[in-house]
Design a protein around this motif. Structure first.
Motif, mmCIF file in Angstrom:
data_model
loop_
_atom_site.group_PDB
_atom_site.id
_atom_site.type_symbol
_atom_site.label_atom_id
_atom_site.label_comp_id
_atom_site.label_asym_id
_atom_site.label_seq_id
_atom_site.Cartn_x
_atom_site.Cartn_y
_atom_site.Cartn_z
ATOM 1 N N ALA A 151 51.227 21.585 38.168
ATOM 2 C CA ALA A 151 51.588 21.756 39.582
ATOM 3 C C ALA A 151 52.939 22.447 39.717
ATOM 4 C CB ALA A 151 51.602 20.403 40.286
ATOM 5 N N ARG A 152 53.878 22.102 38.835
ATOM 6 C CA ARG A 152 55.209 22.710 38.877
ATOM 7 C C ARG A 152 55.139 24.209 38.580
ATOM 8 N NH1 ARG A 152 59.748 20.417 34.851
ATOM 9 N NH2 ARG A 152 58.156 21.073 33.367
ATOM 10 N N GLU A 153 54.339 24.595 37.608
ATOM 11 C CA GLU A 153 54.189 26.019 37.289
ATOM 12 C C GLU A 153 53.605 26.777 38.478
ATOM 13 O OE1 GLU A 153 51.748 25.999 33.849
ATOM 14 O OE2 GLU A 153 53.300 25.198 32.510
ATOM 15 N N HIS A 154 52.630 26.179 39.153
ATOM 16 C CA HIS A 154 52.010 26.838 40.307
ATOM 17 C C HIS A 154 52.992 26.949 41.469
ATOM 18 C CE1 HIS A 154 48.719 28.300 42.730
ATOM 19 N NE2 HIS A 154 48.885 27.336 43.624
ATOM 20 N N ALA A 155 53.801 25.933 41.673
ATOM 21 C CA ALA A 155 54.792 25.978 42.748
ATOM 22 C C ALA A 155 55.780 27.107 42.519
ATOM 23 C CB ALA A 155 55.521 24.642 42.849
ATOM 24 N N ALA A 156 56.160 27.339 41.271
ATOM 25 C CA ALA A 156 57.089 28.431 40.964
ATOM 26 C C ALA A 156 56.465 29.786 41.288
ATOM 27 C CB ALA A 156 57.504 28.372 39.494
ATOM 28 N N ARG A 209 62.770 18.411 57.115
ATOM 29 C CA ARG A 209 62.494 18.148 58.534
ATOM 30 C C ARG A 209 63.783 17.962 59.313
ATOM 31 N NH1 ARG A 209 58.825 13.079 60.534
ATOM 32 N NH2 ARG A 209 60.642 11.928 59.755
ATOM 33 N N ARG A 210 64.790 17.351 58.701
ATOM 34 C CA ARG A 210 66.063 17.136 59.383
ATOM 35 C C ARG A 210 66.792 18.445 59.646
ATOM 36 N NH1 ARG A 210 69.278 11.961 57.118
ATOM 37 N NH2 ARG A 210 70.535 12.539 58.921
ATOM 38 N N HIS A 211 66.472 19.482 58.856
ATOM 39 C CA HIS A 211 67.116 20.788 59.024
ATOM 40 C C HIS A 211 66.146 21.832 59.587
ATOM 41 C CE1 HIS A 211 70.994 19.948 56.976
ATOM 42 N NE2 HIS A 211 70.283 19.035 56.352
ATOM 43 N N ALA A 212 65.004 21.376 60.158
ATOM 44 C CA ALA A 212 64.004 22.265 60.753
ATOM 45 C C ALA A 212 63.593 23.374 59.782
ATOM 46 C CB ALA A 212 64.525 22.860 62.062
ATOM 47 N N MET A 213 63.359 22.992 58.539
ATOM 48 C CA MET A 213 63.032 23.935 57.484
ATOM 49 C C MET A 213 61.584 23.712 57.025
ATOM 50 S SD MET A 213 65.151 24.370 53.910
ATOM 51 C CE MET A 213 66.712 24.389 54.824
ATOM 52 N N ARG A 214 60.878 24.784 56.779
ATOM 53 C CA ARG A 214 59.512 24.678 56.288
ATOM 54 C C ARG A 214 59.511 24.086 54.876
ATOM 55 N NH1 ARG A 214 55.538 29.698 54.719
ATOM 56 N NH2 ARG A 214 53.616 28.494 54.415
ATOM 57 N N CYS A 215 58.496 23.270 54.574
ATOM 58 C CA CYS A 215 58.426 22.618 53.271
ATOM 59 C C CYS A 215 56.992 22.652 52.751
ATOM 60 C CB CYS A 215 58.906 21.175 53.377
ATOM 61 S SG CYS A 215 58.892 20.277 51.811
ATOM 62 N N VAL A 216 56.817 23.168 51.544
ATOM 63 C CA VAL A 216 55.508 23.208 50.888
ATOM 64 C C VAL A 216 55.597 22.379 49.611
ATOM 65 C CG1 VAL A 216 53.774 24.667 49.779
ATOM 66 C CG2 VAL A 216 54.970 25.484 51.820
ATOM 67 N N ILE A 217 54.613 21.512 49.417
ATOM 68 C CA ILE A 217 54.601 20.616 48.271
ATOM 69 C C ILE A 217 53.304 20.827 47.488
ATOM 70 C CG2 ILE A 217 54.710 18.229 47.482
ATOM 71 C CD1 ILE A 217 57.189 19.025 48.995
ATOM 72 N N VAL A 218 53.428 21.028 46.176
ATOM 73 C CA VAL A 218 52.264 21.142 45.305
ATOM 74 C C VAL A 218 52.117 19.845 44.521
ATOM 75 C CG1 VAL A 218 51.138 22.465 43.478
ATOM 76 C CG2 VAL A 218 52.653 23.626 45.101
ATOM 77 N N VAL A 219 50.925 19.259 44.585
ATOM 78 C CA VAL A 219 50.639 18.032 43.840
ATOM 79 C C VAL A 219 49.439 18.279 42.940
ATOM 80 C CG1 VAL A 219 51.536 16.553 45.685
ATOM 81 C CG2 VAL A 219 49.075 17.100 45.614
ATOM 82 N N PRO A 220 49.315 17.568 41.831
ATOM 83 C CA PRO A 220 48.132 17.729 40.991
ATOM 84 C C PRO A 220 46.908 17.099 41.640
ATOM 85 C CG PRO A 220 49.533 15.995 40.128
ATOM 86 C CD PRO A 220 50.298 16.631 41.251
ATOM 87 N N ILE A 276 49.568 21.229 48.937
ATOM 88 C CA ILE A 276 48.635 22.031 48.153
ATOM 89 C C ILE A 276 48.315 21.272 46.876
ATOM 90 C CG2 ILE A 276 48.321 24.183 46.856
ATOM 91 C CD1 ILE A 276 50.278 25.495 48.828
ATOM 92 N N GLU A 277 47.034 21.144 46.546
ATOM 93 C CA GLU A 277 46.620 20.485 45.316
ATOM 94 C C GLU A 277 46.308 21.534 44.260
ATOM 95 O OE1 GLU A 277 44.240 16.649 45.761
ATOM 96 O OE2 GLU A 277 43.677 17.731 47.582
ATOM 97 N N HIS A 278 46.915 21.354 43.084
ATOM 98 C CA HIS A 278 46.685 22.321 42.004
ATOM 99 C C HIS A 278 47.036 21.684 40.666
ATOM 100 C CE1 HIS A 278 46.413 26.354 40.140
ATOM 101 N NE2 HIS A 278 47.332 25.858 39.313
ATOM 102 N N GLY A 279 46.170 21.886 39.674
ATOM 103 C CA GLY A 279 46.475 21.491 38.313
ATOM 104 C C GLY A 279 46.048 20.082 37.963
ATOM 105 N N ARG A 280 46.060 19.804 36.650
ATOM 106 C CA ARG A 280 45.632 18.492 36.164
ATOM 107 C C ARG A 280 46.754 17.468 36.133
ATOM 108 N NH1 ARG A 280 46.635 17.836 30.349
ATOM 109 N NH2 ARG A 280 47.644 19.717 29.520
ATOM 110 N N ASP A 281 48.021 17.945 36.188
ATOM 111 C CA ASP A 281 49.136 17.016 36.132
ATOM 112 C C ASP A 281 50.367 17.653 36.762
ATOM 113 O OD1 ASP A 281 50.084 18.833 34.220
ATOM 114 O OD2 ASP A 281 49.625 17.541 32.517
ATOM 115 N N PHE A 282 51.486 16.917 36.733
ATOM 116 C CA PHE A 282 52.706 17.402 37.370
ATOM 117 C C PHE A 282 53.168 18.731 36.809
ATOM 118 C CE2 PHE A 282 57.322 17.744 36.716
ATOM 119 C CZ PHE A 282 57.720 17.949 38.029
ATOM 120 N N ASP A 283 53.103 18.891 35.509
ATOM 121 C CA ASP A 283 53.652 20.099 34.905
ATOM 122 C C ASP A 283 52.864 21.346 35.296
ATOM 123 O OD1 ASP A 283 55.936 19.142 33.109
ATOM 124 O OD2 ASP A 283 54.306 17.784 32.575
#
Length: 301
Positions: A111-116, A72-83, A102-109
């Motif tokens: 969610a991390r794969e989906h974000a990639a 937000r400080r650099h006026a940049m778009r940000c997408v966050i994936v959470v389980p 975005i909600e995806h997955g049963r846990d952090f790991d």
């Protein structure tokens, strides 16, 4: 951001039977240490002229708030994936900072794969949990602590993906100190403890713990390399010990600690060799849902 304080609370020291310094990373602009890493990484991208169309990451909350705050400080778009089932309060905080959630997955790991995957589909910069700029950023709290409190015997630090403990090790080594660094994990999410003992990367089938900031199944190999070289030990604590430490923080300091933030104190209180030492514990964050915190505080023994 200004430096966070480190205090030696008398009641906490009396409880532990040794001199205890608390590094208050619950006093940052997002309530957790991770904000340092996000600020450093996004600023580095902008300084190199590499500012992408947007950044995307996965989180249980504090890393996501960090990236959203910096973007937000650099006026940049940000997408966050959470389980699914992630902390509602942390989700609300990330949205309030302007992130698309975005909600995806049963846990952090998962969610991390989906974000990639999404980063490739959307042409956004994927930000992993253990990038050099993130480790360097969060390591600034270690420099503050070591410069403010001399001759620490031990520092207890929680391990999620490893940026905090690796920043501590790097700062200690750069300053030429002999302080022991003890990593703390949940017994219910102990991939890093198993990996530390076996000297190989070990994944666990589950990572279900009250301390969601430490709920990681898959260790980061680059973090393990640093931990193997520079940590004195990696210890496990139970959810019950975490809850007791959360109550101790409230009773002795009137500070709110999330599960991962209370874990280092739990490990200290369980250490029979603590007497007579000068130690520090990293209160890495205070972002805990009210319902969870109320249940913990009211469940007095």
């Amino acid at each position: 951001m200004p430096p966070t304080p480190q205090f030696a609370w008398p009641l906490l020291s009396a409880r532990a039977g040794c001199e205890v310094w608390v590094k208050h990373e619950n006093h940052t602009p997002t309530g957790a240490f991770k904000v340092r890493g996000g600020l450093n990484l996004v600023a580095a991208l902008a300084a190199r002229g590499e500012a992408p169309a947007g950044v995307i990451t996965a989180t249980r909350g504090n890393h996501g708030q960090s990236l959203a705050f910096a973007a937000r400080r650099h006026a940049m778009r940000c997408v966050i994936v959470v389980p699914h089932g992630n902390s509602r309060d942390k989700n609300s905080a990330m949205r309030a900072l302007g992130a698309e959630l975005i909600e995806h997955g049963r846990d952090f790991d998962e969610a991390r794969e989906h974000a990639a995957v999404l980063s490739r589909e959307r042409g956004m910069r994927f930000v992993g949990p253990f990038e050099p700029e993130i480790v360097a950023g969060v390591g600034t709290y270690a420099l503050e602590l070591f410069r403010a409190v001399r001759a620490l015997d031990v520092v207890y630090v929680p391990i999620g993906c490893g940026s905090g403990i690796c920043g501590l090790i790097a700062a200690r080594d750069a300053l030429g100190l002999s302080t022991q660094i003890v990593g703390v994990v949940s017994a219910h999410a102990n991939a890093y403890a198993q990996s530390f003992r076996a000297r190989e990367c070990i994944e666990t089938p589950n990572a279900i713990t009250l301390a969601d900031g430490m709920a990681v199944r898959v260790p980061v190999r680059a973090a393990l390399d640093v931990i193997w070289r520079g940590a004195h030990d990696v210890v496990e604590i139970s959810d019950e010990q975490v809850e007791a430490a959360m109550r101790a923080y409230f009773d002795d300091t009137h500070q709110v600690a999330e599960g991962a933030g209370a874990a280092p104190l739990a490990a200290l209180l369980a250490d029979p060799a603590r007497a007579g030492k000068r130690v520090a514990v990293i209160l890495c964050g205070g972002n805990v849902d009210r319902e969870v915190y109320a249940r913990v505080i009211d469940a007095r023994q």
